[in-house]
Design an enzyme around this catalytic site. Sequence first.
Site, PDB file in Angstrom:
ATOM      1  N   PHE A 172      46.751  35.629 -34.986  1.00  0.00           N
ATOM      2  CA  PHE A 172      46.595  34.276 -34.435  1.00  0.00           C
ATOM      3  C   PHE A 172      45.152  33.805 -34.367  1.00  0.00           C
ATOM      4  O   PHE A 172      44.892  32.612 -34.236  1.00  0.00           O
ATOM      5  CB  PHE A 172      47.196  34.226 -33.008  1.00  0.00           C
ATOM      6  CG  PHE A 172      46.298  34.829 -31.957  1.00  0.00           C
ATOM      7  CD1 PHE A 172      45.289  34.074 -31.367  1.00  0.00           C
ATOM      8  CD2 PHE A 172      46.430  36.161 -31.561  1.00  0.00           C
ATOM      9  CE1 PHE A 172      44.443  34.629 -30.412  1.00  0.00           C
ATOM     10  CE2 PHE A 172      45.597  36.717 -30.615  1.00  0.00           C
ATOM     11  CZ  PHE A 172      44.599  35.946 -30.044  1.00  0.00           C
ATOM     12  N   LYS A 196      52.880  34.803 -44.500  1.00  0.00           N
ATOM     13  CA  LYS A 196      53.513  34.655 -43.182  1.00  0.00           C
ATOM     14  C   LYS A 196      52.419  34.432 -42.145  1.00  0.00           C
ATOM     15  O   LYS A 196      51.726  35.357 -41.754  1.00  0.00           O
ATOM     16  CB  LYS A 196      54.340  35.890 -42.805  1.00  0.00           C
ATOM     17  CG  LYS A 196      55.243  35.525 -41.620  1.00  0.00           C
ATOM     18  CD  LYS A 196      55.568  36.638 -40.678  1.00  0.00           C
ATOM     19  CE  LYS A 196      54.560  37.008 -39.676  1.00  0.00           C
ATOM     20  NZ  LYS A 196      54.354  36.085 -38.545  1.00  0.00           N
ATOM     21  N   GLU A 199      52.979  33.658 -35.679  1.00  0.00           N
ATOM     22  CA  GLU A 199      53.974  32.816 -34.988  1.00  0.00           C
ATOM     23  C   GLU A 199      53.317  32.050 -33.831  1.00  0.00           C
ATOM     24  O   GLU A 199      53.913  31.131 -33.275  1.00  0.00           O
ATOM     25  CB  GLU A 199      55.141  33.672 -34.480  1.00  0.00           C
ATOM     26  CG  GLU A 199      54.799  34.725 -33.437  1.00  0.00           C
ATOM     27  CD  GLU A 199      54.289  36.030 -34.055  1.00  0.00           C
ATOM     28  OE1 GLU A 199      53.907  36.019 -35.239  1.00  0.00           O
ATOM     29  OE2 GLU A 199      54.250  37.044 -33.330  1.00  0.00           O
ATOM     30  N   LYS A 200      52.073  32.440 -33.485  1.00  0.00           N
ATOM     31  CA  LYS A 200      51.426  31.770 -32.346  1.00  0.00           C
ATOM     32  C   LYS A 200      50.694  30.501 -32.771  1.00  0.00           C
ATOM     33  O   LYS A 200      50.434  29.637 -31.953  1.00  0.00           O
ATOM     34  CB  LYS A 200      50.460  32.735 -31.661  1.00  0.00           C
ATOM     35  CG  LYS A 200      51.187  33.909 -31.009  1.00  0.00           C
ATOM     36  CD  LYS A 200      50.233  35.015 -30.604  1.00  0.00           C
ATOM     37  CE  LYS A 200      51.006  36.281 -30.278  1.00  0.00           C
ATOM     38  NZ  LYS A 200      50.204  37.484 -30.437  1.00  0.00           N
ATOM     39  N   SER A 267      46.875  43.573 -35.068  1.00  0.00           N
ATOM     40  CA  SER A 267      46.678  44.695 -34.144  1.00  0.00           C
ATOM     41  C   SER A 267      47.009  46.029 -34.824  1.00  0.00           C
ATOM     42  O   SER A 267      47.666  46.073 -35.862  1.00  0.00           O
ATOM     43  CB  SER A 267      47.591  44.518 -32.932  1.00  0.00           C
ATOM     44  OG  SER A 267      48.938  44.606 -33.373  1.00  0.00           O
ATOM     45  N   CYS A 322      37.799  39.697 -33.928  1.00  0.00           N
ATOM     46  CA  CYS A 322      37.837  41.142 -34.176  1.00  0.00           C
ATOM     47  C   CYS A 322      36.432  41.697 -34.284  1.00  0.00           C
ATOM     48  O   CYS A 322      36.220  42.893 -34.175  1.00  0.00           O
ATOM     49  CB  CYS A 322      38.601  41.435 -35.453  1.00  0.00           C
ATOM     50  SG  CYS A 322      37.806  40.708 -36.873  1.00  0.00           S
ATOM     51  N   GLU A 422      41.444  47.771 -26.694  1.00  0.00           N
ATOM     52  CA  GLU A 422      40.810  46.523 -27.131  1.00  0.00           C
ATOM     53  C   GLU A 422      41.226  45.441 -26.141  1.00  0.00           C
ATOM     54  O   GLU A 422      42.422  45.187 -25.963  1.00  0.00           O
ATOM     55  CB  GLU A 422      41.305  46.170 -28.537  1.00  0.00           C
ATOM     56  CG  GLU A 422      40.685  44.909 -29.095  1.00  0.00           C
ATOM     57  CD  GLU A 422      41.275  44.510 -30.456  1.00  0.00           C
ATOM     58  OE1 GLU A 422      42.462  44.764 -30.707  1.00  0.00           O
ATOM     59  OE2 GLU A 422      40.524  43.943 -31.259  1.00  0.00           O
TER      60      GLU A 422
END
Length: 537
Positions: A172, A196, A199-200, A267, A322, A422
Amino acid sequence: IFALRSSYYFSTGVVEPSSSLRSPPRVPNLIGGKFVDSQSSSTIDVINPATQEVVSQIPLTTNEEFKAAVSAAKHAFPAWRNTPITTRQRVMLKLQELIRRDIDKLAMNITTEQGKTLKDAHGDVFRGLEVVEHACGMATLQMGEYVPNVANGIDTFSIREPLGVCAGICPFNFPAMIPLWMFPVAVTCGNTFVLKPSEKDPGENLLVHTLCIRFGAPLHGASIILAELAMEAGLPNGVLNIVHGTNDIVNAICDDDDIRAISFVGSNTAGMHIYSRASAKGKRVQSNMGAKNHAIVLPDANTNATLNALVAAGFGAAGQRCMALSTVVFVGDSQSWENKLVECAKSLKVNAGTEPDADLGPVISKQAKERVCKLIESGVESGARLLLDGRNIVVPGYEDGNFIGPTILSGVTADMDCYKEEIFGPVLLCMEADSFEEAIHFVNRNKYGNGAAIFTTSGSAARKFQTEIEAGQVGINVPIPVPLPFFSFTGSKASFAGDLNFYGKAGVNFFTQIKTITQQWKDLPGGGVSLAMPTSQ
Ligand code: NAD
């Protein structure tokens, strides 16, 4: 607004009207060059993290729709791989121009769905744009090698060929940059692609639609806008497809026999699952995962420049990068800088990303906020000192937003959960080391290896750091050392799984199969059959 929106869709026929007429709008899939509404009855709300407004819904794409997307990519592949490389490059040349044209719309969409400040959202698009620019030189990047006369009259050469259908699975936190790390390199190499998005923040939202209608420009969200732009730039139907969903669709991507390679960013839990599941199916996987990036501060560093860099890299994008610097190791006398660090962090303005004065916006969801707050609490319970607490911040006008102000924990040790996990929020952990060696040893014990930075004015200390530190991307007085696309994004240790990194030469190698040809164009030798191993003598 809805009348206008529907008239736009009916007049262009870009998408099935049912998806666009919904309130909130439902994000369409892109299959074979058409934006189509999913037949799925299951959806996930996409929520503006500053307001809790449901801005759109994503469908959990059905298996049939997923298969149709892969099939469209498979059918588009033969013609696209035979399209001259110069033509494929020209699509990228046009795409970079169109992204520049629409950068404000893309940034507004990102801020609405993801929460980051508009300025940061521009950076999100721009860092992806640089990959598109790089892909414009694909003919040179993809060039093979040639050695004439390896034996008498025999030449050997190698070429890099596209793989076929490739897929990308996105996180996201960079809704434009990360799709742009993936599909421009893949398709310019001659592959076709199934993307893809997260979804967020998949794209297509009401605010952006409202604005674009007001300004007369039809719009969707980051991935969807990018796909529209790619098609406007000349990408043929079926070369880029988009499907939405979560675990089921990801597993379908891992298992599908027609998909040859998967780019993943996200993740460790998802990344290692995808890496092992897809590798077991014989696919190539490049998996960029989580991080715990350290900065080592030596007492000879420039104090103000260092503190500014720490604050920017620790709290920018609300710590949801990240490559955010989440841990500072102060060596020797630099430990006394903590108070100044707190003052510097206090000056940051927390606000909705659309507000011009915002330095940092909200975190992505209520659950994310809860998780970050729990990790802060666990740090305090384990004995860390809370020098700055952003948990109870209230942002006027956005009282429901998932805001956390800059938070600083000091006296953190390696056994604390806030260090082991994290955090992915605006939290900076401070630790102390008596010597430079101790600091390096400490950083190297961490399982992640995305990035590490040193702040110093000593050339020899910098050189020792660059040699001994076990992280894939090293900054020397540079807090977020993310390489530009002519290099590669080289996270290491638990931050990466696979062999070939994203973009740069490694990215091109990832999306191509090398083929080595040995040819002889002279009269074939007579004199009988020899079964001995051929040599070049
Ligand atoms: P995430 O892993 O939750 O989601 C990433 C993608 O994986 C999404 O598309 C999601 O649908 C899918 N997914 C999630 N769980 C899954 C499961 N159990 N099975 C199958 N698919 C699954 O990550 P996120 O929260 O969106 O992004 C934040 C993470 O991404 C952080 O850990 C961050 O460090 C990492 N990240 C890494 C880099 C890098 O280059 N190393 C860059 C950006 C973000």
